[in-house]
Design a protein around this motif. Structure first.
Motif, mmCIF file in Angstrom:
data_model
loop_
_atom_site.group_PDB
_atom_site.id
_atom_site.type_symbol
_atom_site.label_atom_id
_atom_site.label_comp_id
_atom_site.label_asym_id
_atom_site.label_seq_id
_atom_site.Cartn_x
_atom_site.Cartn_y
_atom_site.Cartn_z
ATOM 1 N N GLY A 82 -7.299 39.204 20.562
ATOM 2 C CA GLY A 82 -5.846 39.278 20.579
ATOM 3 C C GLY A 82 -5.312 40.688 20.682
ATOM 4 O O GLY A 82 -4.108 40.901 20.595
ATOM 5 N N ASN A 83 -6.205 41.660 20.929
ATOM 6 C CA ASN A 83 -5.776 43.058 20.982
ATOM 7 C C ASN A 83 -5.909 43.683 22.378
ATOM 8 O O ASN A 83 -5.775 44.891 22.528
ATOM 9 C CB ASN A 83 -6.552 43.893 19.955
ATOM 10 N N ILE A 84 -6.163 42.876 23.383
ATOM 11 C CA ILE A 84 -6.266 43.359 24.761
ATOM 12 C C ILE A 84 -5.280 42.567 25.621
ATOM 13 O O ILE A 84 -5.254 41.338 25.569
ATOM 14 C CB ILE A 84 -7.694 43.195 25.325
ATOM 15 N N LEU A 85 -4.488 43.287 26.402
ATOM 16 C CA LEU A 85 -3.525 42.655 27.301
ATOM 17 C C LEU A 85 -3.864 43.082 28.720
ATOM 18 O O LEU A 85 -3.976 44.271 29.009
ATOM 19 C CB LEU A 85 -2.101 43.096 26.950
ATOM 20 N N ARG A 86 -4.037 42.106 29.605
ATOM 21 C CA ARG A 86 -4.347 42.375 31.014
ATOM 22 C C ARG A 86 -3.232 41.796 31.866
ATOM 23 O O ARG A 86 -2.896 40.624 31.748
ATOM 24 C CB ARG A 86 -5.676 41.763 31.404
ATOM 25 N N GLY A 89 4.833 39.939 36.747
ATOM 26 C CA GLY A 89 3.459 39.611 37.105
ATOM 27 C C GLY A 89 2.826 38.625 36.148
ATOM 28 O O GLY A 89 3.488 38.016 35.302
ATOM 29 N N GLU A 90 1.530 38.485 36.288
ATOM 30 C CA GLU A 90 0.745 37.552 35.471
ATOM 31 C C GLU A 90 0.042 38.327 34.367
ATOM 32 O O GLU A 90 -0.450 39.427 34.595
ATOM 33 C CB GLU A 90 -0.301 36.855 36.341
ATOM 34 N N GLY A 91 -0.022 37.730 33.183
ATOM 35 C CA GLY A 91 -0.674 38.404 32.077
ATOM 36 C C GLY A 91 -1.483 37.464 31.223
ATOM 37 O O GLY A 91 -1.273 36.257 31.243
ATOM 38 N N SER A 92 -2.422 38.042 30.490
ATOM 39 C CA SER A 92 -3.191 37.263 29.535
ATOM 40 C C SER A 92 -3.650 38.165 28.398
ATOM 41 O O SER A 92 -3.924 39.348 28.590
ATOM 42 C CB SER A 92 -4.394 36.580 30.195
ATOM 43 N N ILE A 93 -3.703 37.570 27.209
ATOM 44 C CA ILE A 93 -4.172 38.265 26.022
ATOM 45 C C ILE A 93 -5.642 37.918 25.853
ATOM 46 O O ILE A 93 -6.019 36.745 25.887
ATOM 47 C CB ILE A 93 -3.340 37.859 24.791
ATOM 48 N N LEU A 94 -6.466 38.947 25.678
ATOM 49 C CA LEU A 94 -7.919 38.769 25.638
ATOM 50 C C LEU A 94 -8.491 39.322 24.340
ATOM 51 O O LEU A 94 -7.757 39.811 23.486
ATOM 52 C CB LEU A 94 -8.557 39.489 26.837
ATOM 53 N N TRP A 132 -3.843 47.017 28.505
ATOM 54 C CA TRP A 132 -3.501 47.660 27.236
ATOM 55 C C TRP A 132 -4.609 47.343 26.253
ATOM 56 O O TRP A 132 -4.932 46.171 26.037
ATOM 57 C CB TRP A 132 -2.180 47.122 26.703
ATOM 58 N N LEU A 133 -5.180 48.382 25.644
ATOM 59 C CA LEU A 133 -6.228 48.228 24.644
ATOM 60 C C LEU A 133 -5.684 48.699 23.300
ATOM 61 O O LEU A 133 -5.352 49.879 23.132
ATOM 62 C CB LEU A 133 -7.446 49.073 25.021
ATOM 63 N N PHE A 134 -5.565 47.772 22.358
ATOM 64 C CA PHE A 134 -5.109 48.098 21.011
ATOM 65 C C PHE A 134 -6.325 48.170 20.092
ATOM 66 O O PHE A 134 -7.345 47.525 20.343
ATOM 67 C CB PHE A 134 -4.124 47.041 20.512
ATOM 68 N N PRO A 135 -6.232 48.908 18.991
ATOM 69 C CA PRO A 135 -7.374 49.025 18.081
ATOM 70 C C PRO A 135 -7.781 47.673 17.491
ATOM 71 O O PRO A 135 -6.961 46.758 17.403
ATOM 72 C CB PRO A 135 -6.846 49.950 16.972
ATOM 73 N N GLY A 163 -8.238 44.854 14.953
ATOM 74 C CA GLY A 163 -7.360 44.485 13.852
ATOM 75 C C GLY A 163 -5.898 44.382 14.255
ATOM 76 O O GLY A 163 -5.108 43.752 13.569
ATOM 77 N N PHE A 164 -5.517 45.013 15.363
ATOM 78 C CA PHE A 164 -4.161 44.867 15.898
ATOM 79 C C PHE A 164 -4.093 43.535 16.644
ATOM 80 O O PHE A 164 -5.106 43.056 17.158
ATOM 81 C CB PHE A 164 -3.830 45.998 16.872
ATOM 82 N N LYS A 165 -2.911 42.963 16.726
ATOM 83 C CA LYS A 165 -2.766 41.674 17.410
ATOM 84 C C LYS A 165 -1.485 41.676 18.240
ATOM 85 O O LYS A 165 -0.408 41.973 17.724
ATOM 86 C CB LYS A 165 -2.745 40.537 16.404
ATOM 87 N N ILE A 166 -1.626 41.338 19.510
ATOM 88 C CA ILE A 166 -0.472 41.238 20.403
ATOM 89 C C ILE A 166 0.237 39.921 20.111
ATOM 90 O O ILE A 166 -0.386 38.857 20.105
ATOM 91 C CB ILE A 166 -0.913 41.307 21.875
ATOM 92 N N ILE A 167 1.539 40.000 19.857
ATOM 93 C CA ILE A 167 2.323 38.804 19.532
ATOM 94 C C ILE A 167 2.966 38.240 20.794
ATOM 95 O O ILE A 167 2.896 37.041 21.052
ATOM 96 C CB ILE A 167 3.409 39.147 18.479
#
Length: 174
Positions: free
Chosen positions: A150-154, A142-147, A127-130, A132-136
């Motif tokens: 803070g606006n990219i979720l893999r 599965g396994e995930g990480s915020i990259l 997931w690619l957010f613009p 300035g956006f931040k994943i909370i």
């Protein structure tokens, strides 16, 4: 004759500042009998097959309930393309999907409800957010990480894992 077998998938979701989400969904196959290569000889047959594949994917999407900030949004298959990875026994189908929700300043939430199943192959989701956006927080199998900032979720899912029923991403928009 055996049918093509899915061996891997990857989904890339790109959210715009307007709440529009473009999804590129790629399914890779092992196609020992070269079903898809043989379709290349028959343009009308190929177009009919791709149309049927698009309709089937739309049917799966129609069974899901996608919400952004509590409002149901509809995902639409815009197009599908066929390609090959190095040889004709490694075809892939790439779907282009779009949906849009209404975002607000501050906390927002994406939710997806769909049928629970066991993953038949490994897959990855990004997931690619613009900026300035931040994943909370997020809830996915599965396994995930915020990259990034803070606006990219893999996310990665391994074959055999139980997936589905519910997934979500809570994120902040400036």
């Amino acid at each position: 004759m055996s049918e093509p077998v899915p061996i891997h998938a990857e989904g890339i979701f790109t959210m715009g500042v307007d709440g529009g989400v473009w999804e590129s969904l790629i399914f890779e196959y092992l196609d020992k009998d070269r079903y898809y290569k043989n379709l290349l000889r028959d343009r009308e047959g190929l177009l009919n097959e791709l149309r049927t594949i698009m309709e089937n994917m739309q049917g799966f999407l129609d069974e899901e309930t996608i919400k952004i900030n509590g409002e149901v949004v509809k995902a639409r298959v815009i197009d599908v393309s066929l390609g090959f990875r190095g040889s004709f026994d490694r075809p892939y189908l790439e779907f282009y999907i779009y949906f849009k929700g209404n975002l607000r300043r501050g906390v927002n939430r994406y939710e997806d409800y769909y049928e629970e199943e066991v993953a038949e192959y490994d897959y990855e989701i990004v997931w690619l957010f613009p900026p300035g956006f931040k994943i909370i927080e997020y809830e996915f199998a599965g396994e995930g990480s915020i990259l990034g900032s803070g606006n990219i979720l893999r996310l990665t899912v391994k074959k055999g894992l139980k997936v589905g029923n519910y997934e979500s991403i809570t994120f902040e928009a400036p």
